[in-house]
Design an enzyme around this catalytic site. Structure first.
Site, PDB file in Angstrom:
ATOM      1  N   ARG A   1      -6.267  -5.370 -62.573  1.00  0.00           N
ATOM      2  CA  ARG A   1      -6.319  -5.388 -64.030  1.00  0.00           C
ATOM      3  C   ARG A   1      -5.875  -6.788 -64.457  1.00  0.00           C
ATOM      4  NH1 ARG A   1      -9.005  -1.538 -63.656  1.00  0.00           N
ATOM      5  NH2 ARG A   1      -8.673   0.548 -64.482  1.00  0.00           N
TER       6      ARG A   1
ATOM      7  N   GLU B   1     -10.378  -8.209 -72.503  1.00  0.00           N
ATOM      8  CA  GLU B   1     -11.777  -7.945 -72.133  1.00  0.00           C
ATOM      9  C   GLU B   1     -12.523  -7.342 -73.313  1.00  0.00           C
ATOM     10  OE1 GLU B   1     -11.726  -5.506 -68.591  1.00  0.00           O
ATOM     11  OE2 GLU B   1     -10.658  -7.028 -67.459  1.00  0.00           O
TER      12      GLU B   1
ATOM     13  N   HIS C   1     -15.818  -7.273 -65.240  1.00  0.00           N
ATOM     14  CA  HIS C   1     -15.206  -5.996 -64.803  1.00  0.00           C
ATOM     15  C   HIS C   1     -16.275  -5.053 -64.225  1.00  0.00           C
ATOM     16  CE1 HIS C   1     -11.563  -3.187 -65.562  1.00  0.00           C
ATOM     17  NE2 HIS C   1     -12.280  -2.741 -64.543  1.00  0.00           N
TER      18      HIS C   1
HETATM   19  N1  LIG Z   1     -12.186  -4.182 -60.970  1.00  0.00           N
HETATM   20  C1  LIG Z   1     -12.561  -2.917 -61.017  1.00  0.00           C
HETATM   21  O1  LIG Z   1     -13.642  -2.588 -61.486  1.00  0.00           O
HETATM   22  C2  LIG Z   1     -11.672  -1.868 -60.456  1.00  0.00           C
HETATM   23  C3  LIG Z   1     -10.302  -1.999 -60.477  1.00  0.00           C
HETATM   24  N2  LIG Z   1      -9.508  -1.035 -59.942  1.00  0.00           N
HETATM   25  C4  LIG Z   1      -8.052  -1.206 -59.958  1.00  0.00           C
HETATM   26  O2  LIG Z   1      -7.579  -1.092 -58.625  1.00  0.00           O
HETATM   27  C5  LIG Z   1      -6.408  -0.311 -58.623  1.00  0.00           C
HETATM   28  C6  LIG Z   1      -6.166   0.260 -57.240  1.00  0.00           C
HETATM   29  O3  LIG Z   1      -7.055   1.306 -56.930  1.00  0.00           O
HETATM   30  P1  LIG Z   1      -6.844   2.183 -55.596  1.00  0.00           P
HETATM   31  O4  LIG Z   1      -6.789   1.307 -54.399  1.00  0.00           O
HETATM   32  O5  LIG Z   1      -7.819   3.286 -55.618  1.00  0.00           O
HETATM   33  O6  LIG Z   1      -5.379   2.747 -55.884  1.00  0.00           O
HETATM   34  P2  LIG Z   1      -4.250   3.173 -54.843  1.00  0.00           P
HETATM   35  O7  LIG Z   1      -3.257   3.927 -55.631  1.00  0.00           O
HETATM   36  O8  LIG Z   1      -4.876   3.819 -53.650  1.00  0.00           O
HETATM   37  O9  LIG Z   1      -3.646   1.783 -54.361  1.00  0.00           O
HETATM   38  C7  LIG Z   1      -2.770   1.018 -55.077  1.00  0.00           C
HETATM   39  C8  LIG Z   1      -1.750   0.453 -54.111  1.00  0.00           C
HETATM   40  O10 LIG Z   1      -0.918  -0.477 -54.810  1.00  0.00           O
HETATM   41  C9  LIG Z   1       0.393  -0.311 -54.317  1.00  0.00           C
HETATM   42  N3  LIG Z   1       1.364  -0.875 -55.255  1.00  0.00           N
HETATM   43  C10 LIG Z   1       1.833  -0.346 -56.400  1.00  0.00           C
HETATM   44  N4  LIG Z   1       2.744  -1.174 -56.957  1.00  0.00           N
HETATM   45  C11 LIG Z   1       2.839  -2.248 -56.128  1.00  0.00           C
HETATM   46  C12 LIG Z   1       3.590  -3.445 -56.150  1.00  0.00           C
HETATM   47  N5  LIG Z   1       4.465  -3.687 -57.125  1.00  0.00           N
HETATM   48  N6  LIG Z   1       3.420  -4.341 -55.144  1.00  0.00           N
HETATM   49  C13 LIG Z   1       2.533  -4.100 -54.150  1.00  0.00           C
HETATM   50  N7  LIG Z   1       1.810  -2.974 -54.062  1.00  0.00           N
HETATM   51  C14 LIG Z   1       1.949  -2.065 -55.055  1.00  0.00           C
HETATM   52  C15 LIG Z   1       0.529   1.189 -54.124  1.00  0.00           C
HETATM   53  O11 LIG Z   1       1.610   1.503 -53.250  1.00  0.00           O
HETATM   54  C16 LIG Z   1      -0.828   1.520 -53.522  1.00  0.00           C
HETATM   55  O12 LIG Z   1      -0.785   1.380 -52.120  1.00  0.00           O
HETATM   56  C17 LIG Z   1      -6.653   0.700 -59.736  1.00  0.00           C
HETATM   57  O13 LIG Z   1      -5.452   1.243 -60.227  1.00  0.00           O
HETATM   58  C18 LIG Z   1      -7.382  -0.116 -60.783  1.00  0.00           C
HETATM   59  O14 LIG Z   1      -6.469  -0.715 -61.664  1.00  0.00           O
HETATM   60  C19 LIG Z   1     -10.048   0.074 -59.372  1.00  0.00           C
HETATM   61  C20 LIG Z   1     -11.396   0.265 -59.351  1.00  0.00           C
HETATM   62  C21 LIG Z   1     -12.332  -0.674 -59.921  1.00  0.00           C
HETATM   63  O1  LIG Z   2     -12.021   2.636 -61.867  1.00  0.00           O
HETATM   64  C1  LIG Z   2     -11.408   1.699 -62.416  1.00  0.00           C
HETATM   65  O2  LIG Z   2     -10.168   1.675 -62.507  1.00  0.00           O
HETATM   66  C2  LIG Z   2     -12.157   0.582 -62.991  1.00  0.00           C
HETATM   67  O3  LIG Z   2     -11.610  -0.420 -63.333  1.00  0.00           O
HETATM   68  C3  LIG Z   2     -13.626   0.674 -63.143  1.00  0.00           C
HETATM   69  O4  LIG Z   2     -14.231   1.361 -62.140  1.00  0.00           O
END
Ligand SMILES: NC(=O)C1=CN([C@@H]2O[C@H](COP(=O)(O)OP(=O)(O)OC[C@H]3O[C@@H](n4cnc5c(N)ncnc54)[C@H](O)[C@@H]3O)[C@@H](O)[C@H]2O)C=CC1
Ligand SMILES: O=C(O)C(=O)CO
Length: 323
Positions: free
Chosen positions: A238, A267, A286
């Site tokens: 983000r 954004e 994004h």
């Molecule tokens: N650019 C885009 O379109 C997308 C962005 N995202 C972002 O990616 C994020 C992660 O998604 P997932 O991998 O599925 O989630 P997840 O929950 O599987 O992984 C997140 C990881 O970050 C770690 N974490 C939390 N706080 C931390 C910190 N202070 N320092 C280091 N690690 C920390 C957690 O322990 C976890 O292992 C979402 O929450 C979303 O914000 C997700 C999908 C698409």
């Molecule tokens: O899934 C999310 O968190 C996104 O940012 C868009 O897929």
């Protein structure tokens, strides 16, 4: 029993809409333009469920939604949920993990390759007819294969990035975070280290954490100072996990080589954001999960989560804080 009424606040695939229609009464905002507030208020006054993708679910929305039992977001990130307010009202929140993991990891590699090999920049250069100016070395980039990759946020997507890094590019993977991930260490040889060590030693740094109170501006001036000179910084988490002013400064001072960004503090990113004028910044709107198949899968999963929640079943993807 009467069918619950749900509001869908954006266009979704016909199949997802039809699925919801099998179990619920519904209204949908099926247009791309901004929804007038009256439409939201009218529908939320009677909705038991809301299907959205990024709408702020805060006290003010809950106050105008007296019947609301569940909000289903078509995203894995749920930083737009006010968890305490939802908890206090007993509103269920669901999201769409897993179905987008590989698609986002692909895009992160796209950002890494484009930043390192200057793909977007040199695409413009060729199309502007400037190839003849080339003196060879001015087009050089840096290698991705065999480089060191630091992942901050070794979760679902972080691991999918580590897999590509290890087996596709033979990279040396390291990660930092609140807890160790033994599977990532075993499968991808990822080495656990402090964020400081990771920043100092990685050629590529990928930020993949959720946005929380703890991760807001996790990467700021101090962290950019710790990075190796010539490091490449990638953010697909983000925009607010990074202090954007500090990122701009690090790029302007040449402390880091390049940045690949799928997300921004604001954004859509305003046209006068200095990042957009930098040739060594790859800027995307994004689109981490934006492939037809993945967006379809996300919408179907979100529809199922919503239907289950408003028909009294426990949906599989309740956000961890509300389980
Ligand atoms: N650019 C885009 O379109 C997308 C962005 N995202 C972002 O990616 C994020 C992660 O998604 P997932 O991998 O599925 O989630 P997840 O929950 O599987 O992984 C997140 C990881 O970050 C770690 N974490 C939390 N706080 C931390 C910190 N202070 N320092 C280091 N690690 C920390 C957690 O322990 C976890 O292992 C979402 O929450 C979303 O914000 C997700 C999908 C698409
Ligand atoms: O899934 C999310 O968190 C996104 O940012 C868009 O897929």
């Amino acid at each position: 029993m009467s069918r619950p009424f749900v509001f869908i606040d954006r266009p979704i695939p016909a199949e997802a809409e039809a699925y919801i229609g099998q179990y619920c009464e519904y209204a949908i905002w099926n247009r791309r333009e901004k929804m007038p507030r009256e439409v939201l208020l009218e529908n939320m006054s009677k909705a038991a469920g809301l299907l959205t993708a990024g709408r702020k679910v805060d006290q003010s929305l809950l106050d105008v939604s007296p019947q609301l039992r569940a909000v289903s977001t078509i995203s894995v990130g749920y930083n737009h949920f006010d968890i305490e307010a939802m908890k206090a009202r007993g509103v269920i929140g669901t999201h769409t993990p897993d179905v987008l993991t590989e698609t986002v990891a692909d895009l992160v590699f796209g950002l890494m390759l484009s930043s390192a090999r200057r793909i977007a920049e040199l695409d413009r250069y060729v199309k502007e007819g400037r190839w003849k100016e080339n003196d060879g070395e001015s087009l050089f980039g840096v290698d991705v294969h065999h480089a060191s990759l630091g992942i901050i946020g070794m979760g679902r997507i972080g691991e999918a990035i580590a897999r590509r890094a290890k087996f596709g590019f033979e990279m040396d993977v390291r990660y930092s975070g609140r807890s160790r991930k033994p599977e990532a260490e075993e499968r991808y040889g990822a080495v656990y280290m402090s964020m400081e060590e990771l920043l100092k030693s990685s050629d590529f740094i990928v930020l993949m954490t959720p946005l929380t109170a703890e991760t807001e501006k996790l990467i700021g001036r101090e962290q950019f100072r710790l990075m190796k000179s010539g490091a490449i910084f990638i953010n697909a988490s983000r925009g607010r996990t990074v202090d954007e002013a500090a990122l701009i400064e690090a790029l302007q001072e040449g402390r880091i080589r390049a940045a690949g960004l799928d997300v921004f503090e604001k954004e859509p990113v305003p046209a006068d954001n200095p990042l957009l004028a930098m040739p060594n910044v790859v800027a995307l709107p994004h689109i981490g999960s934006a492939t037809s198949r993945t967006r379809f899968d996300m919408a179907m999963l979100a529809a199922r989560n919503l239907v289950m929640a408003v028909t009294g079943q426990r949906p599989p993807n309740v956000i961890p804080e509300l389980k």
